[in-house]
Design a protein around this motif. Structure first.
Motif, mmCIF file in Angstrom:
data_model
loop_
_atom_site.group_PDB
_atom_site.id
_atom_site.type_symbol
_atom_site.label_atom_id
_atom_site.label_comp_id
_atom_site.label_asym_id
_atom_site.label_seq_id
_atom_site.Cartn_x
_atom_site.Cartn_y
_atom_site.Cartn_z
ATOM 1 N N ALA A 96 0.815 -1.210 0.000
ATOM 2 C CA ALA A 96 0.000 0.000 0.000
ATOM 3 C C ALA A 96 0.853 1.266 0.000
ATOM 4 O O ALA A 96 0.409 2.325 -0.446
ATOM 5 C CB ALA A 96 -0.919 -0.003 1.219
ATOM 6 N N SER A 97 2.106 1.139 0.480
ATOM 7 C CA SER A 97 2.959 2.328 0.519
ATOM 8 C C SER A 97 3.576 2.628 -0.851
ATOM 9 O O SER A 97 4.218 3.650 -1.026
ATOM 10 C CB SER A 97 4.073 2.117 1.546
ATOM 11 O OG SER A 97 4.731 0.900 1.289
ATOM 12 N N ARG A 98 3.356 1.732 -1.811
ATOM 13 C CA ARG A 98 4.052 1.905 -3.091
ATOM 14 C C ARG A 98 3.106 2.231 -4.240
ATOM 15 O O ARG A 98 3.385 1.879 -5.384
ATOM 16 C CB ARG A 98 4.820 0.619 -3.439
ATOM 17 C CG ARG A 98 5.848 0.286 -2.386
ATOM 18 C CD ARG A 98 6.994 -0.493 -2.922
ATOM 19 N NE ARG A 98 7.963 -0.731 -1.843
ATOM 20 C CZ ARG A 98 8.341 -1.939 -1.435
ATOM 21 N NH1 ARG A 98 7.866 -3.013 -2.038
ATOM 22 N NH2 ARG A 98 9.211 -2.056 -0.458
ATOM 23 N N ILE A 99 1.938 2.860 -3.932
ATOM 24 C CA ILE A 99 1.037 3.265 -5.011
ATOM 25 C C ILE A 99 0.752 4.758 -4.897
ATOM 26 O O ILE A 99 1.025 5.370 -3.858
ATOM 27 C CB ILE A 99 -0.280 2.435 -4.989
ATOM 28 C CG1 ILE A 99 -0.995 2.602 -3.649
ATOM 29 C CG2 ILE A 99 0.012 0.975 -5.285
ATOM 30 C CD1 ILE A 99 -2.340 1.917 -3.616
ATOM 31 N N SER A 100 0.205 5.340 -5.960
ATOM 32 C CA SER A 100 0.024 6.797 -5.993
ATOM 33 C C SER A 100 -1.156 7.239 -5.138
ATOM 34 O O SER A 100 -1.969 6.418 -4.695
ATOM 35 C CB SER A 100 -0.206 7.244 -7.428
ATOM 36 O OG SER A 100 -1.566 7.048 -7.767
ATOM 37 N N GLY A 101 -1.242 8.548 -4.909
ATOM 38 C CA GLY A 101 -2.292 9.097 -4.065
ATOM 39 C C GLY A 101 -3.688 8.777 -4.576
ATOM 40 O O GLY A 101 -4.553 8.347 -3.808
ATOM 41 N N GLY A 102 -3.898 8.987 -5.887
ATOM 42 C CA GLY A 102 -5.211 8.702 -6.461
ATOM 43 C C GLY A 102 -5.564 7.229 -6.327
ATOM 44 O O GLY A 102 -6.714 6.873 -6.038
ATOM 45 N N GLU A 103 -4.543 6.384 -6.494
ATOM 46 C CA GLU A 103 -4.769 4.937 -6.360
ATOM 47 C C GLU A 103 -5.121 4.578 -4.921
ATOM 48 O O GLU A 103 -6.019 3.779 -4.665
ATOM 49 C CB GLU A 103 -3.513 4.181 -6.808
ATOM 50 C CG GLU A 103 -3.309 4.225 -8.319
ATOM 51 C CD GLU A 103 -1.909 3.798 -8.749
ATOM 52 O OE1 GLU A 103 -1.726 3.530 -9.931
ATOM 53 O OE2 GLU A 103 -0.997 3.748 -7.896
ATOM 54 N N LYS A 104 -4.405 5.225 -4.004
ATOM 55 C CA LYS A 104 -4.680 4.965 -2.587
ATOM 56 C C LYS A 104 -6.125 5.334 -2.252
ATOM 57 O O LYS A 104 -6.819 4.615 -1.519
ATOM 58 C CB LYS A 104 -3.746 5.773 -1.692
ATOM 59 C CG LYS A 104 -2.362 5.185 -1.580
ATOM 60 C CD LYS A 104 -1.506 6.056 -0.685
ATOM 61 C CE LYS A 104 -0.053 5.591 -0.735
ATOM 62 N NZ LYS A 104 0.862 6.573 -0.163
ATOM 63 N N GLN A 105 -6.571 6.478 -2.797
ATOM 64 C CA GLN A 105 -7.926 6.928 -2.519
ATOM 65 C C GLN A 105 -8.941 5.875 -2.983
ATOM 66 O O GLN A 105 -9.898 5.574 -2.289
ATOM 67 C CB GLN A 105 -8.166 8.265 -3.237
ATOM 68 C CG GLN A 105 -9.283 9.075 -2.665
ATOM 69 C CD GLN A 105 -8.974 9.542 -1.248
ATOM 70 O OE1 GLN A 105 -8.901 8.736 -0.327
ATOM 71 N NE2 GLN A 105 -8.804 10.837 -1.065
ATOM 72 N N ARG A 106 -8.676 5.296 -4.142
ATOM 73 C CA ARG A 106 -9.598 4.280 -4.649
ATOM 74 C C ARG A 106 -9.517 2.996 -3.829
ATOM 75 O O ARG A 106 -10.530 2.338 -3.598
ATOM 76 C CB ARG A 106 -9.300 4.003 -6.133
ATOM 77 C CG ARG A 106 -9.923 5.085 -7.018
ATOM 78 C CD ARG A 106 -9.644 4.837 -8.470
ATOM 79 N NE ARG A 106 -8.313 5.322 -8.840
ATOM 80 C CZ ARG A 106 -7.705 5.005 -9.979
ATOM 81 N NH1 ARG A 106 -8.302 4.203 -10.847
ATOM 82 N NH2 ARG A 106 -6.517 5.491 -10.250
#
Ligand code: ATP
Ligand code: MG
Lengths: 224, 420
Positions: free
Chosen positions: A142-152
């Protein structure tokens, strides 16, 4: 239409550093399938209200009903069960467990609920990720994805137990307009297709205008 | 309802991603438990060895006729001075025989008691060992060699020859090693002994005796009871000492009291004779536990620190878990289980390391004149110590984990979420 969430005469005070009446007699209802947004100036008490509605903050006056049941003054143990089963929460900052994979993050609330077998949970989690177009990220940390991806991912996690209502505190606040649009479409689809109720705090005028209802707040009161 | 699979999965992930801190904390426990096992096995091994050294050689009850002044002086028999205050100067012991009066019936009486394991009569006397013109003073004790070997491990202290050889040889002698060295004697030689009241008797050396106490080895020799009785010119009911071995050492005190009352003899039980010895054992145990507990407290603080740090680092995780429906109790269990896993792994490793060290110590040669039967450092491998050590590990990490995990339980998710 049945009522999912109802607030009656909610008042809240902050006692430190000085006595501060932050929420003043808040009354409203959210019906099943309703997509409501809360707007208001910074500091008017939107987040504070949302924390109360999500049962995380229990230090308030008034009454709160979830699916027509009074949840004010319930034990914290019981409230966490309610939160787990009925309320999905999406934060402004993408709150994920950074050491776990995306897939594990999404599955965690379902595992806690323990109503389904592991296979069912895995299947559900995968379906939610697919719906949000991020199934290819499933095995990433989870620490290795982008902000928009994290939001989803956070939205997928909020959906995993098929809650009665999803609350969001500026879930698009950190996203570019393309991703914000994308998140809005996902929410819209969820209300239209699954009759999910949504209560979203936002500063984004365009976002709010597209929702069913705007709850306008000012100085701790609902004005419209 | 507690969902253990989920909780343990979360704590496992936390521990594995912080493997260095986890390992440090676990190593603290390992060190503490390893030291405890090593210390306790070694110390109790030492205790047991020293105990055996005394217990094996010492009769549980020793009965003899002590030479001492009469309690009742003739003056007290005289009725006229009853009311007055009298002083008797220069009280001397009464002239009486050294041997036990009616020894043979007493022996039979004791043998018939069911708590008594064995009764060994002895005849002790002072003699001179004669080598040319030199006379060396010494003690000669008449014994039943086979019984002594069976009940008091006489065999352990015979460095050459055997108890059987003494039993089978008329006029045989088991010579103290110190005397043998002084007089340059070897097995098969004859040594001349002379009792205090005169006469010279040649005895054949059948073996050497080494107790480990040099002063004793320089004077003490053994022969058969009959031989001593003959040297002294006494009949076969001349017995100076009776040694009793019990089945249960605790029975020694009541028996000795009873004998003193019934037969007007001196009877000393092993507990009274070796009271100071138990003090030594107690103090060694005290040291062992004090050191081990200190080490474990240090290890416990290590676990406490690392858990505190972990919780501080995991504030966000805690807030998320609580926001998504984990209760305070779940969160506490997550961190408690981490402490317990550290304790479990560290404890098991500690037991293994302790076992390893103890096995090594067990092979280190430990030769000493004082303890002829001991070859290597003594070790007492008692499974109970491993159970205690493991419980120690679990209890100390439980206590160390309790406070931090309680703190995690109480964390308010709203505060954390606002804090971002
Ligand atoms: N722990 C606290 N103690 C005292 N006052 C607080 C505390 N938390 C918030 N406040 C005050 O309460 C008011 C409402 O805060 P809140 O976070 O709800 O505002 P908001 O409407 O969400 O603002 P924003 O749009 O900037 O997020 C603010 O004036 C804030 O200063
Ligand atoms: Mg806010």
């Amino acid at each position: 239409m049945s009522i999912v969430l109802e607030a009656r005469h909610i008042n809240k005070y902050f006692k430190k550093p000085v006595l501060f009446h932050v929420l003043k007699d808040i009354n409203f209802q959210i019906k099943k399938g309703e997509f409501a947004s809360i707007m208001g100036k910074s500091g008017c008490g939107k987040s504070t209200l949302l924390y109360i509605l999500s049962t995380m903050d229990t230090d308030y006056e008034g009454e709160l009903f979830l699916n027509n049941q009074l949840i004010t003054n319930q034990s914290s143990e019981h409230l966490s069960v309610l939160r787990n089963k009925h309320i999905g929460f999406v934060f402004q900052f993408h709150y994920l467990l950074s050491e776990f994979t995306v897939f594990e993050n999404v599955m965690l609330p379902a595992k806690k609920l323990g109503e389904k077998s592991l296979q069912e949970i895995e299947y559900d989690a995968y379906e939610k990720l697919k719906k949000l177009n991020i199934e290819h990220l499933a095995q990433k940390r989870a620490s290795r994805i982008s902000g928009g991806e994290k939001q989803r991912v956070a939205i997928a996690r909020a959906l995993i137990n098929n809650p009665s209502i999803i609350m969001g505190d500026e879930p698009t606040g950190n996203l570019d307009s393309y991703n914000a649009e994308n998140v809005f479409n996902i929410f819209k689809q969820l209300t239209d297709e699954q009759g999910l109720s949504l209560l979203i705090v936002t500063h984004d005028e365009d976002f709010a205008n597209k929702t069913h209802r705007i709850i306008q707040m000012a100085d701790g009161e609902i004005v419209v | 309802m507690v969902n253990w699979a989920v909780i343990l999965n979360i704590s496992k992930t936390h521990l594995l991603t912080k493997i260095k801190q986890t390992a440090t904390a676990a190593l603290g426990v390992t060190f503490g438990i390893g030291a405890y096992i090593t210390l306790v096995c070694f110390m109790t091994g030492l205790n047991a060895m020293l105990d055996n050294l005394i217990l094996n050689q010492t009769p549980h009850v020793h009965i003899y006729n002590e030479i001492k002044p009469s309690e009742k002086q003739p003056l007290t028999m005289y009725g006229n001075v009853k009311q007055s205050f009298s002083i008797v100067h220069s009280v001397k012991p009464k002239l009486s025989q050294k041997n036990i009066h009616n020894a043979l019936p007493i022996i039979t009486y004791l043998r018939n008691k069911k708590e008594v394991r064995g009764v060994l009569p002895q005849v002790k006397t002072q003699i001179f060992y004669i080598a040319g013109s030199i006379e060396l003073g010494g003690n000669l004790t008449g014994i039943n060699p086979l019984d002594e070997a069976g009940l008091f491990n006489l065999g352990d202290y015979i460095v050459e020859g055997s108890a059987e050889a003494l039993q089978n040889t008329d006029n045989g002698i088991l010579l103290g090693i110190g005397i043998a060295e002084k007089m340059a004697l070897k097995i098969g030689d004859r040594v001349q002994v002379s009792p205090i009241n005169g006469g010279v008797f040649p005895l054949k050396i059948v073996g050497f005796y080494q107790s480990g106490i040099a002063d004793l080895d320089a004077v003490q020799s053994f022969t058969k009871i009959k031989t001593v009785q003959r040297i002294l010119g006494r009949t076969n009911n001349y017995i100076t000492d009776i040694n009793v071995k019990m089945y249960d050492i605790e029975q020694a005190i009541p028996l000795s009291k009873k004998i003193e009352q019934q037969f007007k003899l001196t009877a000393v039980d092993i507990k009274t004779a070796n009271a100071q010895f138990e003090t030594g054992t107690k103090i060694r145990n005290l040291i062992t536990y004090a050191v081990s507990i200190t080490l474990l407290i240090v290890a416990g603080f290590g676990v406490y620190n690392i858990l505190n740090m972990l919780i501080y680092e995991k504030m966000n995780d805690i807030a998320i878990l609580k926001a998504t429906g984990f209760s305070g109790k779940d969160v506490q269990l997550i961190f408690m289980s981490q402490a317990m896993i550290i304790g479990f792994v560290g404890g098991i490793l500690g037991l293994l390391i302790g076992l390893g060290l103890v096995s090594i110590i067990d092979t280190i040669p430990f030769k000493t004149e004082a303890l002829p039967t001991v070859e290597t450092y003594p070790i007492n491998l008692d499974p109970v110590f491993f159970v205690i050590g493991f419980s120690f590990a679990m209890i100390s990490t439980f206590l160390a984990g309790y406070l931090p995990s309680k703190k995690a339980r109480k964390i308010d998710p709203v505060k954390i979420i606002r804090g971002q």
